[in-house]
Design a protein around this motif. Structure first.
Motif, PDB file in Angstrom:
ATOM      1  N   TRP A  86      39.744  43.234  41.442  1.00 18.25           N
ATOM      2  CA  TRP A  86      39.325  41.989  42.398  1.00 18.25           C
ATOM      3  C   TRP A  86      37.789  42.479  42.930  1.00 18.25           C
ATOM      4  N   VAL A  87      37.169  41.731  43.823  1.00 14.86           N
ATOM      5  CA  VAL A  87      35.898  42.066  44.318  1.00 14.86           C
ATOM      6  C   VAL A  87      35.941  41.841  45.783  1.00 14.86           C
ATOM      7  N   PHE A  88      34.662  42.463  46.382  1.00 17.55           N
ATOM      8  CA  PHE A  88      34.637  42.226  47.731  1.00 17.55           C
ATOM      9  C   PHE A  88      33.020  42.608  47.753  1.00 17.55           C
ATOM     10  N   ASP A  89      32.800  41.777  48.929  1.00 17.84           N
ATOM     11  CA  ASP A  89      31.565  41.631  49.490  1.00 17.84           C
ATOM     12  C   ASP A  89      31.058  42.584  50.672  1.00 17.84           C
ATOM     13  N   ALA A  90      29.763  42.627  51.107  1.00 21.66           N
ATOM     14  CA  ALA A  90      29.175  43.449  52.060  1.00 21.66           C
ATOM     15  C   ALA A  90      29.996  43.446  53.515  1.00 21.66           C
ATOM     16  N   ASP A  91      30.730  41.912  53.659  1.00 19.93           N
ATOM     17  CA  ASP A  91      31.368  41.851  54.926  1.00 19.93           C
ATOM     18  C   ASP A  91      32.870  42.291  54.534  1.00 19.93           C
ATOM     19  N   GLY A  92      33.392  42.735  53.572  1.00 15.09           N
ATOM     20  CA  GLY A  92      34.533  43.270  53.077  1.00 15.09           C
ATOM     21  C   GLY A  92      35.472  42.061  52.745  1.00 15.09           C
ATOM     22  N   GLU A  93      35.172  40.902  52.490  1.00 16.17           N
ATOM     23  CA  GLU A  93      35.671  39.714  52.080  1.00 16.17           C
ATOM     24  C   GLU A  93      36.379  40.037  50.694  1.00 16.17           C
ATOM     25  N   ILE A  94      37.330  39.968  50.548  1.00 18.28           N
ATOM     26  CA  ILE A  94      37.901  40.099  49.182  1.00 18.28           C
ATOM     27  C   ILE A  94      38.223  38.785  48.397  1.00 18.28           C
ATOM     28  N   SER A  95      37.955  38.818  47.081  1.00 26.75           N
ATOM     29  CA  SER A  95      38.454  37.605  46.208  1.00 26.75           C
ATOM     30  C   SER A  95      38.707  37.998  44.834  1.00 26.75           C
ATOM     31  N   GLU A  96      39.417  36.873  44.074  1.00 20.18           N
ATOM     32  CA  GLU A  96      39.833  37.513  42.875  1.00 20.18           C
ATOM     33  C   GLU A  96      38.575  37.840  41.972  1.00 20.18           C
ATOM     34  N   GLY A  97      38.895  38.898  40.950  1.00 21.92           N
ATOM     35  CA  GLY A  97      37.671  38.995  39.970  1.00 21.92           C
ATOM     36  C   GLY A  97      38.097  38.099  38.607  1.00 21.92           C
ATOM     37  N   ARG A  98      37.574  38.892  37.617  1.00 24.92           N
ATOM     38  CA  ARG A  98      37.408  38.086  36.376  1.00 24.92           C
ATOM     39  C   ARG A  98      37.758  38.855  35.083  1.00 24.92           C
ATOM     40  N   ASP A  99      38.529  39.840  35.309  1.00 25.22           N
ATOM     41  CA  ASP A  99      38.834  40.910  34.242  1.00 25.22           C
ATOM     42  C   ASP A  99      40.204  40.687  33.904  1.00 25.22           C
ATOM     43  N   ALA A 100      41.039  39.938  34.345  1.00 32.79           N
ATOM     44  CA  ALA A 100      42.635  39.875  34.283  1.00 32.79           C
ATOM     45  C   ALA A 100      42.879  40.165  32.795  1.00 32.79           C
ATOM     46  N   TYR A 212      44.850  46.020  40.965  1.00 30.91           N
ATOM     47  CA  TYR A 212      44.815  47.684  40.944  1.00 30.91           C
ATOM     48  C   TYR A 212      43.633  48.235  41.661  1.00 30.91           C
ATOM     49  N   ALA A 213      42.552  47.291  41.787  1.00 34.31           N
ATOM     50  CA  ALA A 213      41.223  47.872  42.190  1.00 34.31           C
ATOM     51  C   ALA A 213      40.502  46.925  42.906  1.00 34.31           C
ATOM     52  N   LEU A 214      39.401  47.224  43.629  1.00 35.85           N
ATOM     53  CA  LEU A 214      38.486  46.502  44.277  1.00 35.85           C
ATOM     54  C   LEU A 214      36.890  47.020  44.051  1.00 35.85           C
ATOM     55  N   VAL A 215      36.138  45.981  43.591  1.00 36.79           N
ATOM     56  CA  VAL A 215      34.846  46.813  43.466  1.00 36.79           C
ATOM     57  C   VAL A 215      33.709  45.876  44.016  1.00 36.79           C
ATOM     58  N   ASN A 216      32.883  46.466  44.570  1.00 40.97           N
ATOM     59  CA  ASN A 216      31.732  45.794  45.554  1.00 40.97           C
ATOM     60  C   ASN A 216      30.851  45.354  44.648  1.00 40.97           C
ATOM     61  N   THR A 217      30.513  43.809  44.906  1.00 41.69           N
ATOM     62  CA  THR A 217      29.639  43.115  43.915  1.00 41.69           C
ATOM     63  C   THR A 217      28.190  43.105  44.349  1.00 41.69           C
ATOM     64  N   ASP A 218      27.910  43.154  45.641  1.00 36.47           N
ATOM     65  CA  ASP A 218      26.594  42.968  46.105  1.00 36.47           C
ATOM     66  C   ASP A 218      25.660  44.200  46.309  1.00 36.47           C
ATOM     67  N   ASP A 219      26.448  45.348  46.321  1.00 38.73           N
ATOM     68  CA  ASP A 219      25.948  46.911  46.447  1.00 38.73           C
ATOM     69  C   ASP A 219      25.472  46.835  47.903  1.00 38.73           C
ATOM     70  N   GLU A 220      26.038  46.104  49.046  1.00 37.27           N
ATOM     71  CA  GLU A 220      25.959  46.148  50.397  1.00 37.27           C
ATOM     72  C   GLU A 220      26.725  46.918  51.059  1.00 37.27           C
ATOM     73  N   HIS A 221      28.027  47.381  50.486  1.00 36.68           N
ATOM     74  CA  HIS A 221      28.932  48.118  51.403  1.00 36.68           C
ATOM     75  C   HIS A 221      28.961  49.565  51.257  1.00 36.68           C
ATOM     76  N   ASP A 222      29.547  50.389  52.123  1.00 40.22           N
ATOM     77  CA  ASP A 222      29.525  51.720  51.928  1.00 40.22           C
ATOM     78  C   ASP A 222      30.445  52.183  51.025  1.00 40.22           C
ATOM     79  N   VAL A 223      31.415  51.465  50.711  1.00 40.76           N
ATOM     80  CA  VAL A 223      32.418  51.677  49.587  1.00 40.76           C
ATOM     81  C   VAL A 223      31.859  50.782  48.206  1.00 40.76           C
ATOM     82  N   GLY A 224      31.782  51.412  47.149  1.00 42.38           N
ATOM     83  CA  GLY A 224      31.598  50.795  45.869  1.00 42.38           C
ATOM     84  C   GLY A 224      32.743  50.538  45.082  1.00 42.38           C
ATOM     85  N   TRP A 225      33.819  51.198  45.396  1.00 38.46           N
ATOM     86  CA  TRP A 225      35.071  51.224  44.409  1.00 38.46           C
ATOM     87  C   TRP A 225      36.173  51.777  45.133  1.00 38.46           C
TER      88      TRP A 225
END
Length: 343
Positions: A86-100, A212-225
């Motif tokens: 799944w993915v998350f943004d700079a605010d830590g908002e988590i949403s479903e990804g696209r690689d199921a 399984y995992a979360l990936v940051n999509t906007d490169d604005e969070h201190d955590v990338g993966w």
């Protein structure tokens, strides 16, 4: 007469090249500076846990690589991670990804098994703990030396697979008075890389998450993966959790020289906030790994690589393929090995 071929680096590209050369009339020697194989596709063990702390898995984006992993190599212990990313943004908002529907492969014993199984299918000699420092052009071939200036032998062809900055350093030490050597070094040295600091956080309890995992999509969070090793069969005992937290490139550059405890404390706090679980601020054991040259953001020109091959000097890796993925490095190694076999 059989050729003597040297491969510098036992990562995915080097292992792929050795595999492609398995049936060639050649003697293959692989020089690897570390104690293991598979480079940044690395696995460690601790307290009955196995964890892939660099590249986390092998994707199914390449048909040649997919066929190799699922048909040609031993598939015992092969793990296809079922949970999605799944993915998350700079605010830590988590949403479903696209690689199921994508395959995400590793092994029960860890992703390092990829290179081990490739080398097991060859007669290549892997020399661990050897750091090549100087390639010397000699008698239509190459002589290699290590950092103690010990002679490693004469080779008809040499394949360099370290990250681009380290390959550029080797070319800078090459005793080769040729305009191409300077051009090659300049072309390789400018390949940009992202630096990644990884924190490993273990907990004596289970977590229930749909991914399984979360990936940051906007490169604005201190955590990338952030990923959960317990989703991989054979990696984490029941009733436990193990997080791989890879910090963003900006954070990693700023904190690269921080103490391990500082890194893991910050990573644990970030994980707790992202997953909204304050228990995660207190892992019962931790580990770290700093990857100065983690992800290549570009490739090197094909024309320069082709000209080097005319002199028995070959290059392979994700940075040659122009894509920072294990499957890209492996595919490039397979192709380069086949090219050497045809020389």
């Amino acid at each position: 007469m059989a050729d003597d071929i040297a491969i510098v680096g036992a990562g995915a590209a080097g292992a792929g090249a050795a595999y492609a050369l398995a049936d060639a009339d050649a003697t293959i020697t692989v020089f690897e500076k570390s104690r293991g194989v598979c480079g940044r596709a690395a696995t460690r063990r601790r307290d009955d846990c196995r964890y892939d702390h660099g590249a986390n898995y092998l994707k199914s984006d390449d048909d040649r690589v997919s066929g190799l992993v699922t048909e040609e190599l031993d598939t015992e212990g092969l793990v296809d991670i079922a949970e999605p990313v799944w993915v998350f943004d700079a605010d830590g908002e988590i949403s479903e990804g696209r690689d199921a529907d994508d395959h995400k492969w590793t092994y029960e014993s860890g992703i390092t098994q990829l290179a081990k199984r490739l080398f097991d299918r060859t007669d290549a000699t892997v020399e661990n703990g050897v750091r090549v420092s100087e390639p010397v052009r000699e008698n239509e071939g190459w002589r290699l030396y290590d950092t103690d200036h010990e002679d490693l032998g004469h080779f008809d062809a040499v394949l360099l697979t370290p990250p681009a900055p380290q390959t550029a350093d080797l070319l800078g030490c090459a005793n080769w008075e040729h305009k191409l050597c300077r051009e090659l070094r300049e072309a390789v040295a400018v390949v940009p890389y992202r630096t990644i600091v990884t924190a490993v956080l273990h907990y004596p309890f289970e977590m229930d998450r749909p991914y399984y995992a979360l990936v940051n999509t906007d490169d604005e969070h201190d955590v990338g993966w952030l990923s959960r090793e317990e989703c991989k069969d054979g990696h984490v005992p029941d009733g436990e959790s193990l997080l791989i937290v890879q910090m963003s490139p900006d954070w990693s550059v700023d904190h690269y020289d921080d103490a391990d405890e500082t890194i893991t404390t910050d990573a644990a706090e970030q994980a707790a906030d992202l997953l909204d679980d304050q228990r995660l601020t207190d892992p019962d054991w931790t580990d770290t790994q700093n990857w100065r040259y983690a992800l290549a953001d570009d490739g090197v020109a094909d024309e320069v690589v082709d000209r080097a091959a005319d002199h028995g000097l070959y290059l392979a890796g994700d940075w040659v393929a122009g894509e920072a993925r294990v499957h890209a490095a492996l595919r490039n190694g397979l192709e380069t090995g086949a090219r050497i076999a045809d020389r």
